[in-house]
Every structure is written in structure tokens, then in C-alpha cells.
Design a protein around this motif. Structure first.
Motif, PDB file in Angstrom:
ATOM      1  N   ALA A 160       0.836  -1.197   0.000  1.00 12.59           N
ATOM      2  CA  ALA A 160       0.000   0.000   0.000  1.00 12.59           C
ATOM      3  C   ALA A 160       0.870   1.246   0.000  1.00 12.59           C
ATOM      4  CB  ALA A 160      -0.925  -0.010   1.216  1.00 12.59           C
ATOM      5  N   GLY A 161       1.954   1.193   0.773  1.00 15.71           N
ATOM      6  CA  GLY A 161       2.907   2.305   0.774  1.00 15.71           C
ATOM      7  C   GLY A 161       3.587   2.472  -0.571  1.00 15.71           C
ATOM      8  N   LEU A 162       3.910   1.349  -1.207  1.00 14.98           N
ATOM      9  CA  LEU A 162       4.528   1.392  -2.540  1.00 14.98           C
ATOM     10  C   LEU A 162       3.601   2.068  -3.540  1.00 14.98           C
ATOM     11  CD1 LEU A 162       6.789   0.405  -4.535  1.00 14.98           C
ATOM     12  CD2 LEU A 162       5.396  -1.647  -4.839  1.00 14.98           C
ATOM     13  N   GLU A 163       2.319   1.725  -3.480  1.00 14.47           N
ATOM     14  CA  GLU A 163       1.362   2.309  -4.423  1.00 14.47           C
ATOM     15  C   GLU A 163       1.230   3.806  -4.208  1.00 14.47           C
ATOM     16  OE1 GLU A 163      -2.195  -0.078  -4.224  1.00 14.47           O
ATOM     17  OE2 GLU A 163      -1.114  -1.908  -4.828  1.00 14.47           O
ATOM     18  N   SER A 164       1.245   4.242  -2.960  1.00  9.08           N
ATOM     19  CA  SER A 164       1.212   5.677  -2.670  1.00  9.08           C
ATOM     20  C   SER A 164       2.514   6.340  -3.102  1.00  9.08           C
ATOM     21  CB  SER A 164       0.976   5.893  -1.175  1.00  9.08           C
ATOM     22  OG  SER A 164       0.901   7.269  -0.876  1.00  9.08           O
ATOM     23  N   CYS A 165       3.638   5.686  -2.817  1.00  6.62           N
ATOM     24  CA  CYS A 165       4.954   6.209  -3.204  1.00  6.62           C
ATOM     25  C   CYS A 165       5.023   6.436  -4.714  1.00  6.62           C
ATOM     26  CB  CYS A 165       6.034   5.224  -2.757  1.00  6.62           C
ATOM     27  SG  CYS A 165       7.719   5.704  -3.182  1.00  6.62           S
ATOM     28  N   ALA A 166       4.460   5.512  -5.482  1.00  8.58           N
ATOM     29  CA  ALA A 166       4.484   5.641  -6.945  1.00  8.58           C
ATOM     30  C   ALA A 166       3.743   6.894  -7.398  1.00  8.58           C
ATOM     31  CB  ALA A 166       3.876   4.400  -7.586  1.00  8.58           C
TER      32      ALA A 166
END
Length: 256
Positions: A163-169
């Protein structure tokens, strides 16, 4: 006639075995005309060097631990020994300690959570910045996720990290867009990789996928994900950024 990546230089970070999604991306990228460089680190690096020989063209293999600041700082110089620029970067990297998986969500300690977030989330930004000196002309950055919009059995803190990765992207897409760099993710269905084998309960998720996916699903098929990544690396998505492309047989769109 050349492929859709003809003349492009692509870095695929995180290739261990020929069952890795990163390997599938590297293979399709080469078949589509790209010059590819792959990475791994530590004890797995010797495995990667052997596996690299199974690609259509044996690529350069660099050591890169995305949690090592010295490795990140030296990446651009290491790459310049093989390519004069980068047109694309693929982040095929994720890890969580066993204590952060398998139904242990409420008991997982912060150090284990921190490791999962560092390797699986923050490293996406760190890799992008390390590669940036070779992407001054623009390009495409692609990462791999597993649908983080819901909670999955046993996935626990890796789900939070994704979920953090998706936000980071999305934030990377915002900040790198003015530099002509697109940032997107591919959300693949459950795939049989080394990483998947390390997730207790993976078989439970895999078993429900094919019957519900309108296009069906084969957990041994990595090429579909590789093709999607290569499409995003190409010039065929010139105005697409901050997006998540699902390669899951359509599972994500079904209610039941």
C-alpha cells in the motif's frame, strides 16, 4: 523490424531466479530490442550471474542492495560502465521477515515492520533517485505490486508495504513528471516465485484466483506480467503516469 524497446537501455533491479518476475521482464525487454542490465546482491548475486546466461542475451549483472546507501550512491557510475543512459528502470524488489507474515500481524515488532517498509516501499524512491542521473532525457519507471486495496490472508505487513509502494508511486509520478519520467506499477496476480514461496498461505490465495478471474489465471505464467511492464517501459504510454495496471485475469474487478 525492431521491437517496441529497440535502442533503449533498461535496468531491471531484483532478478534472482528464472522464475522471478524480474527475469520475465528482462527476457521480454531483450526480445523487444532493449539492452538490459540486471542486479542482485549478497549471496544471491552468484545465482543471478548464472541465471543471466539463460536470457536471450547475457546481460551485465551489477551488485545493488537497495538498502545500502553506498550501493545507491555508486549505481550511476557502475551503470556508466555498460550504458550511456537509462530509458527505463524496473523495481522487482520486495522482502518482509517471516515474523511480519503468516497471520502474525498484531504481534509483529517495529524492527521487522521497518525492514519490510525499507526494502519494499522506500527503496522504490531510493532506486529512482539513484538512477536519475542517467535519465536526464526522461524515461519510465515501473514497479511491481500486489493489490493493496484489501487485506489478504497471511500477507500482513507486506500488504501494508505494498500500500505504501502504491502511494509512493503516485508521489514519484508527481515529482518526476516535470523531468519527463513516467512512474507506474503493475499489479500481478499470485505468481509462483521464490518470494511467493516464502509467504505462508500463498496457496490459499492462489487457489481462489483462477475460478474468479474472467480470463482465468495461471500462477506459473510470468510472461503476461513481463509484457505489461515492457509496454509501460515503451513509448506506447507517453501520457500515462501514477497508474496501476492490473495483470490478474480480471480478478480485481469482480465482486464475487
Amino acid at each position: 523490424m525492431g521491437g517496441i524497446l529497440e535502442g533503449k537501455r533498461i535496468l531491471v533491479a531484483g532478478v534472482t531466479m528464472d522464475t522471478s518476475l524480474g527475469f520475465a521482464v528482462a527476457k521480454v525487454a531483450q526480445e523487444q530490442g532493449a539492452q538490459v542490465v540486471i542486479t542482485n546482491f549478497g549471496r544471491a548475486l552468484s545465482i543471478t550471474r548464472r541465471i543471466a546466461k539463460r536470457l536471450p542475451v547475457e546481460p551485465a549483472v551489477l551488485e545493488l542492495d537497495v538498502t545500502n546507501e553506498e550501493h545507491l550512491a555508486g549505481l550511476a557510475d557502475s551503470l556508466r560502465a555498460h550504458v550511456d543512459r537509462l530509458d527505463g528502470v524496473v523495481h522487482s524488489i520486495a522482502f518482509a521477515p517471516q515474523e511480519a507474515l503468516g497471520g502474525n500481524f498484531l504481534q509483529t515488532s517495529w524492527p521487522d515492520v521497518a525492514t519490510a517498509l525499507h526494502v519494499s516501499t522506500y527503496s522504490f524512491k531510493a532506486l529512482a533517485m539513484a538512477a536519475l542521473p542517467l535519465m536526464q532525457h526522461g524515461g519510465s519507471i515501473v514497479g511491481l505490486t500486489f493489490d493493496a486495496s484489501v487485506a489478504w490472508p497471511a500477507y500482513d505487513w507486506m500488504g501494508v508495504a505494498k500500500a505504501g509502494l502504491e502511494s509512493c508511486a503516485r508521489y514519484l509520478a508527481r515529482d518526476l513528471g516535470p523531468k519527463g519520467i513516467r512512474v507506474n506499477l503493475v499489479s500481478a496476480g499470485p505468481t509462483k516465485t521464490i518470494a511467493a514461496k516464502g509467504i505462508p498461505g500463498f496457496e490459499q490465495v492462489e487457489s481462489i484466483w483462477a475460478p474468479r478471474a474472467p480470463l482465468g489465471w495461471d500462477a506459473d505464467d510470468r510472461e503476461a506480467t513481463g509484457r505489461a511492464c515492457v509496454a509501460l517501459l515503451s513509448d506506447f504510454f507517453p501520457k500515462t503516469t501514477g497508474e496501476i495496471i492490473h495483470v490478474d485475469g480480471g480478478y480485481h474487478a469482480m465482486g464475487a
